[in-house]
Design a protein around this motif. Structure first.
Motif, PDB file in Angstrom:
ATOM      1  N   ALA A 260       0.815  -1.009  -0.001  1.00  0.00           N
ATOM      2  CA  ALA A 260      -0.011   0.044  -0.167  1.00  0.00           C
ATOM      3  C   ALA A 260       0.861   1.250   0.075  1.00  0.00           C
ATOM      4  O   ALA A 260       0.656   2.359  -0.733  1.00  0.00           O
ATOM      5  CB  ALA A 260      -0.840   0.111   1.421  1.00  0.00           C
ATOM      6  N   TYR A 261       1.930   1.222   0.897  1.00  0.00           N
ATOM      7  CA  TYR A 261       2.823   2.412   0.872  1.00  0.00           C
ATOM      8  C   TYR A 261       3.379   2.496  -0.694  1.00  0.00           C
ATOM      9  O   TYR A 261       3.458   3.629  -1.027  1.00  0.00           O
ATOM     10  CB  TYR A 261       3.940   2.094   1.747  1.00  0.00           C
ATOM     11  CG  TYR A 261       4.942   3.328   1.727  1.00  0.00           C
ATOM     12  CD1 TYR A 261       4.617   4.443   2.545  1.00  0.00           C
ATOM     13  CD2 TYR A 261       6.122   2.834   1.114  1.00  0.00           C
ATOM     14  CE1 TYR A 261       5.567   5.517   2.493  1.00  0.00           C
ATOM     15  CE2 TYR A 261       7.321   4.191   1.108  1.00  0.00           C
ATOM     16  CZ  TYR A 261       6.691   5.378   1.814  1.00  0.00           C
ATOM     17  OH  TYR A 261       7.877   6.301   1.687  1.00  0.00           O
ATOM     18  N   GLU A 262       4.006   1.479  -0.980  1.00  0.00           N
ATOM     19  CA  GLU A 262       4.509   1.736  -2.552  1.00  0.00           C
ATOM     20  C   GLU A 262       3.408   2.411  -3.453  1.00  0.00           C
ATOM     21  O   GLU A 262       3.943   3.091  -4.386  1.00  0.00           O
ATOM     22  CB  GLU A 262       5.081   0.293  -3.230  1.00  0.00           C
ATOM     23  CG  GLU A 262       6.202  -0.129  -2.448  1.00  0.00           C
ATOM     24  CD  GLU A 262       7.553   0.892  -2.336  1.00  0.00           C
ATOM     25  OE1 GLU A 262       7.682   1.517  -3.362  1.00  0.00           O
ATOM     26  OE2 GLU A 262       8.130   0.972  -1.514  1.00  0.00           O
ATOM     27  N   ARG A 263       2.267   2.010  -3.346  1.00  0.00           N
ATOM     28  CA  ARG A 263       1.366   2.607  -4.320  1.00  0.00           C
ATOM     29  C   ARG A 263       0.853   3.910  -4.094  1.00  0.00           C
ATOM     30  O   ARG A 263       0.252   4.472  -4.783  1.00  0.00           O
ATOM     31  CB  ARG A 263      -0.010   1.499  -4.482  1.00  0.00           C
ATOM     32  CG  ARG A 263       0.442   0.235  -4.948  1.00  0.00           C
ATOM     33  CD  ARG A 263      -0.761  -0.904  -5.014  1.00  0.00           C
ATOM     34  NE  ARG A 263      -1.710  -0.186  -6.078  1.00  0.00           N
ATOM     35  CZ  ARG A 263      -2.997  -0.613  -6.049  1.00  0.00           C
ATOM     36  NH1 ARG A 263      -3.427  -1.614  -5.340  1.00  0.00           N
ATOM     37  NH2 ARG A 263      -3.774  -0.266  -7.046  1.00  0.00           N
ATOM     38  N   ALA A 264       0.942   4.263  -2.781  1.00  0.00           N
ATOM     39  CA  ALA A 264       0.498   5.923  -2.320  1.00  0.00           C
ATOM     40  C   ALA A 264       1.407   6.850  -3.079  1.00  0.00           C
ATOM     41  O   ALA A 264       2.493   6.615  -3.520  1.00  0.00           O
ATOM     42  CB  ALA A 264       0.684   5.786  -0.771  1.00  0.00           C
ATOM     43  N   LEU A 265       0.655   7.952  -3.420  1.00  0.00           N
ATOM     44  CA  LEU A 265       1.408   8.933  -4.133  1.00  0.00           C
ATOM     45  C   LEU A 265       2.180   9.690  -3.061  1.00  0.00           C
ATOM     46  O   LEU A 265       1.659   9.868  -1.910  1.00  0.00           O
ATOM     47  CB  LEU A 265       0.167   9.826  -4.708  1.00  0.00           C
ATOM     48  CG  LEU A 265      -0.773   9.310  -5.642  1.00  0.00           C
ATOM     49  CD1 LEU A 265      -1.721   9.951  -6.269  1.00  0.00           C
ATOM     50  CD2 LEU A 265       0.268   8.473  -6.914  1.00  0.00           C
ATOM     51  N   GLU A 266       3.133  10.641  -3.606  1.00  0.00           N
ATOM     52  CA  GLU A 266       3.755  11.702  -2.706  1.00  0.00           C
ATOM     53  C   GLU A 266       2.970  12.718  -2.228  1.00  0.00           C
ATOM     54  O   GLU A 266       1.578  13.003  -3.043  1.00  0.00           O
ATOM     55  CB  GLU A 266       4.758  12.231  -3.496  1.00  0.00           C
ATOM     56  CG  GLU A 266       5.927  11.160  -3.965  1.00  0.00           C
ATOM     57  CD  GLU A 266       6.682  10.555  -2.649  1.00  0.00           C
ATOM     58  OE1 GLU A 266       6.677  11.417  -1.565  1.00  0.00           O
ATOM     59  OE2 GLU A 266       7.429   9.668  -2.669  1.00  0.00           O
ATOM     60  N   PRO A 267       2.933  13.341  -1.292  1.00  0.00           N
ATOM     61  CA  PRO A 267       4.178  12.906  -0.295  1.00  0.00           C
ATOM     62  C   PRO A 267       3.733  11.915   0.788  1.00  0.00           C
ATOM     63  O   PRO A 267       2.701  11.578   1.084  1.00  0.00           O
ATOM     64  CB  PRO A 267       4.213  14.376   0.647  1.00  0.00           C
ATOM     65  CG  PRO A 267       2.636  14.841   0.453  1.00  0.00           C
ATOM     66  CD  PRO A 267       2.139  14.324  -0.766  1.00  0.00           C
ATOM     67  N   LYS A 268       4.814  11.194   0.871  1.00  0.00           N
ATOM     68  CA  LYS A 268       4.679  10.118   1.839  1.00  0.00           C
ATOM     69  C   LYS A 268       6.137   9.816   2.540  1.00  0.00           C
ATOM     70  O   LYS A 268       7.146  10.139   2.107  1.00  0.00           O
ATOM     71  CB  LYS A 268       4.346   8.736   1.014  1.00  0.00           C
ATOM     72  CG  LYS A 268       5.502   8.103   0.002  1.00  0.00           C
ATOM     73  CD  LYS A 268       4.738   7.045  -0.921  1.00  0.00           C
ATOM     74  CE  LYS A 268       5.622   6.676  -2.005  1.00  0.00           C
ATOM     75  NZ  LYS A 268       5.188   5.665  -2.658  1.00  0.00           N
TER      76      LYS A 268
END
Length: 59
Positions: free
Chosen positions: A18-26
């Motif tokens: 899920a983190y990898e798929r999330a958009l920036e900013p992250k």
């Protein structure tokens, strides 16, 4: 995201996907322990991780 590296309730691999798929900013804080570690044994580490991100991106 604050993720326990040994989480069996919300499996770590799914959280990292899920983190990898999330958009920036992250930002990712991977913490030793299970699901409740960020709220108990590793709370000081978790508590340091979130406020900086909120200050940087929401204020």
């Amino acid at each position: 995201m604050i993720v326990g590296n040994d989480d069996h309730l919300s499996p770590t691999d799914l959280a990292l996907t899920a983190y990898e798929r999330a958009l920036e900013p992250k930002r990712l804080a991977l913490i030793d322990g299970g699901h409740f570690a960020p709220y108990s044994t590793r709370f000081p580490i978790a508590a340091q991780s979130a406020p900086g991100w909120f200050r940087e991106h929401l204020i």
